[in-house]
Design a protein around this motif. Structure first.
Motif, short mmCIF file in Angstrom:
data_model
loop_
_atom_site.label_atom_id
_atom_site.label_comp_id
_atom_site.label_asym_id
_atom_site.label_seq_id
_atom_site.Cartn_x
_atom_site.Cartn_y
_atom_site.Cartn_z
N HIS A 34 43.49 24.47 42.65
CA HIS A 34 43.20 25.86 43.02
C HIS A 34 41.74 26.14 42.68
O HIS A 34 41.28 25.76 41.60
N VAL A 35 41.04 26.81 43.57
CA VAL A 35 39.68 27.26 43.29
C VAL A 35 39.72 28.78 43.25
O VAL A 35 40.18 29.41 44.20
N ILE A 36 39.27 29.34 42.14
CA ILE A 36 39.24 30.78 41.97
C ILE A 36 37.79 31.18 41.73
O ILE A 36 37.15 30.66 40.81
N VAL A 37 37.29 32.07 42.54
CA VAL A 37 35.91 32.54 42.39
C VAL A 37 35.95 33.91 41.75
O VAL A 37 36.58 34.83 42.26
N GLY A 38 35.30 34.03 40.60
CA GLY A 38 35.29 35.28 39.86
C GLY A 38 33.93 35.93 39.87
O GLY A 38 33.06 35.60 40.68
N ARG A 39 33.74 36.84 38.94
CA ARG A 39 32.48 37.59 38.85
C ARG A 39 31.31 36.72 38.43
O ARG A 39 30.23 36.85 38.97
N SER A 40 31.55 35.87 37.44
CA SER A 40 30.42 35.13 36.88
C SER A 40 30.54 33.62 36.98
O SER A 40 29.62 32.91 36.62
N ARG A 41 31.69 33.13 37.47
CA ARG A 41 31.85 31.68 37.59
C ARG A 41 33.00 31.35 38.52
O ARG A 41 33.82 32.19 38.83
N ALA A 42 33.02 30.09 38.93
CA ALA A 42 34.12 29.58 39.75
C ALA A 42 34.95 28.66 38.87
O ALA A 42 34.41 27.91 38.06
N ARG A 43 36.27 28.74 39.04
CA ARG A 43 37.17 27.90 38.25
C ARG A 43 38.00 27.04 39.18
O ARG A 43 38.59 27.54 40.13
N ILE A 44 38.03 25.74 38.89
CA ILE A 44 38.91 24.83 39.61
C ILE A 44 40.04 24.47 38.64
O ILE A 44 39.78 23.93 37.56
N VAL A 45 41.25 24.82 39.03
CA VAL A 45 42.42 24.55 38.19
C VAL A 45 43.12 23.31 38.74
O VAL A 45 43.54 23.30 39.90
#
Length: 160
Positions: A34-45
């Motif tokens: 999963h790729v989640i794009v947030g306010r200050s960073r992107a997270r790959i779970v």
């Protein structure tokens, strides 16, 4: 990819501990990315078995995270197995990102691979999850405050 989240169809998806469908990952579990794009960073779970079978999905996740132009972090907490494809994925992210890539909550098997291959020298390994803020203030967020007029299509009547 939809709404900043890349979610390829890959077997059962784990939820949160409060989710009745949640289960502890085990060796043999299918991979999930999963790729989640947030306010200050992107997270790959990542979860399950990260191997050559999901190489294309790893490339797509890399592209989605890079597209955000934000610092990238990898949540590896639920990875049960990783082969050289996963190591190459981490090395590719580390070498292409203008920001230092962080790996969160890496299990012992992933830590071992990062140490043996020395890819861990290119990454920040973090034991705690710092939390994650989604970007809630997009075009569907609350109207802008202050005296400035709202941009067309955001928080005001449609532009004529």
């Amino acid at each position: 990819m939809q709404d900043g989240t890349y979610d390829p169809p890959r077997g059962p998806q784990g939820g949160s501990p409060q989710d009745p469908g949640h289960k502890t990952p085990e060796i043999g579990d299918p991979a999930s990315i999963h790729v989640i794009v947030g306010r200050s960073r992107a997270r790959i779970v990542l979860s399950g078995e990260i191997d050559a079978d999901i190489g294309g999905d790893l490339h797509e996740a890399t592209a989605a995270a890079e597209e955000s132009r934000l610092p990238v972090e990898i949540d590896a907490h639920h990875v049960t197995f990783m082969d050289s494809s996963g190591v190459a994925f981490l090395a590719r992210l580390a070498s292409r990102s203008p920001h230092r890539v962080r790996v969160l909550r890496a299990p012992p098997t992933v830590r071992f691979l990062l140490e043996v291959t020395r890819i861990g020298d290119l990454l920040d390994i973090v034991d705690e999850d710092p939390g994650f803020e989604l970007d809630d203030d997009g075009p569907t967020g609350p109207p802008p405050s202050g005296d400035a007029p709202a941009p067309a299509g955001v928080g005001g009547p449609p532009a004529s």
